[in-house]
Design an enzyme around this catalytic site. Structure first.
Site, short mmCIF file in Angstrom:
data_model
loop_
_atom_site.label_atom_id
_atom_site.label_comp_id
_atom_site.label_asym_id
_atom_site.label_seq_id
_atom_site.Cartn_x
_atom_site.Cartn_y
_atom_site.Cartn_z
N LYS A 206 67.70 13.83 -1.74
CA LYS A 206 67.21 15.20 -1.51
C LYS A 206 66.61 15.77 -2.79
CE LYS A 206 69.70 18.85 -0.17
NZ LYS A 206 70.69 19.73 0.43
N LYS B 114 82.39 18.35 -5.83
CA LYS B 114 82.14 19.01 -7.12
C LYS B 114 83.19 18.67 -8.16
CE LYS B 114 78.99 22.64 -5.86
NZ LYS B 114 78.67 24.06 -5.91
N LYS C 151 67.96 19.96 -8.25
CA LYS C 151 67.89 20.18 -9.70
C LYS C 151 68.89 19.31 -10.44
CE LYS C 151 67.77 23.79 -11.92
NZ LYS C 151 68.28 25.06 -12.43
P1 AMP Z 1 71.46 24.89 -3.57
O1 AMP Z 1 71.09 25.66 -4.79
O2 AMP Z 1 71.30 23.40 -3.71
O3 AMP Z 1 72.80 25.29 -3.00
O4 AMP Z 1 70.40 25.29 -2.46
C1 AMP Z 1 70.17 26.60 -2.02
C2 AMP Z 1 69.57 26.56 -0.64
O5 AMP Z 1 68.41 25.70 -0.60
C3 AMP Z 1 70.54 25.99 0.41
O6 AMP Z 1 70.40 26.77 1.58
C4 AMP Z 1 70.06 24.59 0.68
O7 AMP Z 1 70.30 24.18 2.01
C5 AMP Z 1 68.55 24.68 0.40
N1 AMP Z 1 68.08 23.39 -0.16
C6 AMP Z 1 68.43 22.87 -1.35
N2 AMP Z 1 67.80 21.69 -1.58
C7 AMP Z 1 67.03 21.46 -0.48
C8 AMP Z 1 66.13 20.40 -0.10
N3 AMP Z 1 65.88 19.36 -0.88
N4 AMP Z 1 65.49 20.50 1.10
C9 AMP Z 1 65.74 21.56 1.91
N5 AMP Z 1 66.56 22.58 1.61
C10 AMP Z 1 67.20 22.55 0.44
#
Ligand code: AMP
Length: 334
Positions: A197, A109, A200
């Site tokens: 992946k 980050k 956003k």
């Molecule tokens: P984040 O906002 O990216 O921290 O994601 C929040 C939750 O969603 C976390 O538990 C991530 O593991 C899950 N997550 C985010 N992106 C993906 C993805 N493309 N596929 C599966 N799980 C995801």
């Protein structure tokens, strides 16, 4: 019942990756565990943000989670339980600079910030110490289990180390050591670049909004990249794998199996696969969107309900802090 704790940052939209990778699992866990789920707005202050957007996104996330099936009594907003910040201070005194420097998410980050802002980069201390706040989020409720993905494993290990150090320093087995709960959740890829992946931060075309308009969702699926040109002969391309993964995640196993048989026979038309995926995803998101509108029509009551559930959950955090103050030698109120 064992305790489960998990948190999500109020990032704005929820996408299909968040749903299949995290939220759907949270909803299911509620059947077998005492679950506590936080919308962690303190954590969202670690990267540059605007005050009005933070508050708006916090409530947005609350409504999304409720629409997905999180029970209101299990849900709280982190900053409505300020004891998280208090415990975080206590725990930060038990965490070394070296440990925090080794956190890969901090390295990623802060690099992201450097790339964005160049020489004027401001890397706040909050970004550095946020794994300690995460440890406080978990330990304050004496969570037995934390459902996590591999990317969060390092932070959970740090929470366990901090718990152990606290217990050792203050001579009591006070904090239990939280265990990871690895549940099989699919990883969803970007429709526009299936080598990455779904996320956003990559931009709008890289994620499918769970509460987006059906037309847009269908268009995104229809234009999903299937051939990246790098796949070896006889290997399924990541884009096609992702479409099958979405079908499976939606629970449409009959269609999954019949289309997979077509794929192996060499007769699969990608347009048929995309049509089936678009229908399955629409079948999932349409009822969720309807539930969201019902909740939004009753906005004031729903907000009051979550303020109340946060106050209830806060009582547990306050109890922990009373005990922590006693153990650590802080002055008591009485
Ligand atoms: P984040 O906002 O990216 O921290 O994601 C929040 C939750 O969603 C976390 O538990 C991530 O593991 C899950 N997550 C985010 N992106 C993906 C993805 N493309 N596929 C599966 N799980 C995801």
């Amino acid at each position: 019942m064992k305790n489960v704790l998990s948190c999500i940052q109020p990032t704005g939209d929820l996408h299909l990756g968040n749903y299949f990778g995290a939220v759907q699992n949270w909803v299911r866990l509620q059947e077998n565990y005492q679950c506590t789920y936080g919308v962690v707005d303190y954590h969202s202050m670690t990267m540059p943000y605007k005050a009005e957007t933070l508050r708006e996104n916090t409530w947005k996330m609350v409504f999304y989670l409720l629409a997905c099936g999180i029970k209101p009594e299990n849900l709280f907003i982190q900053s409505l339980v300020p004891e998280h910040a208090e415990l975080s201070w206590v725990l930060s005194c038990l965490t070394s600079y070296g440990e925090l420097s080794r956190m890969t998410q901090f390295k990623d980050k802060s690099k992201q910030l450097e790339e964005k802002s160049g020489q004027d980069v401001f890397v706040g201390a909050g970004l550095f110490v946020y794994p300690v706040l995460q440890a406080a989020d978990i330990l304050i409720y004496h969570a037995d289990y934390v459902p996590i993905g591999k990317d969060q494993q390092q932070h959970l290990e740090l929470s366990r180390d901090i718990a152990q150090r606290f217990n050792h320093q203050f001579g009591k087995e006070y904090f239990i050591h939280p265990e990871p709960l690895f549940t099989e959740t699919p990883k969803i890829l970007s429709p526009a670049d299936p080598n990455k992946k779904m996320s956003k931060s990559l931009g709008e075309k890289h994620y499918i909004n769970l509460f987006g308009e059906e037309d847009r969702i269908r268009k995104q699926i229809k234009s999903a990249v299937t051939d990246t040109g790098e796949t070896k002969a006889g290997e399924m391309s990541p884009g096609v794998q992702n479409l099958f993964e979405l079908l499976r995640a939606c629970g449409h196993m009959a269609a999954f199996q019949s289309l997979m048989a077509d794929y192996h026979a060499g007769t699969l038309k990608y347009s048929d696969l995309k049509e089936e995926v678009a229908n399955s995803v629409a079948g999932l998101v349409n009822p969720l969107r309807e539930r969201l509108s019902t909740l939004q029509a009753d906005k004031r009551n729903v907000k009051a309900q979550i303020q109340e559930s946060s106050a209830e959950i806060r009582k547990r955090a306050q109890q922990t802090m009373r005990e922590v103050r006693e153990l650590t030698g802080l002055a008591s109120l009485k």
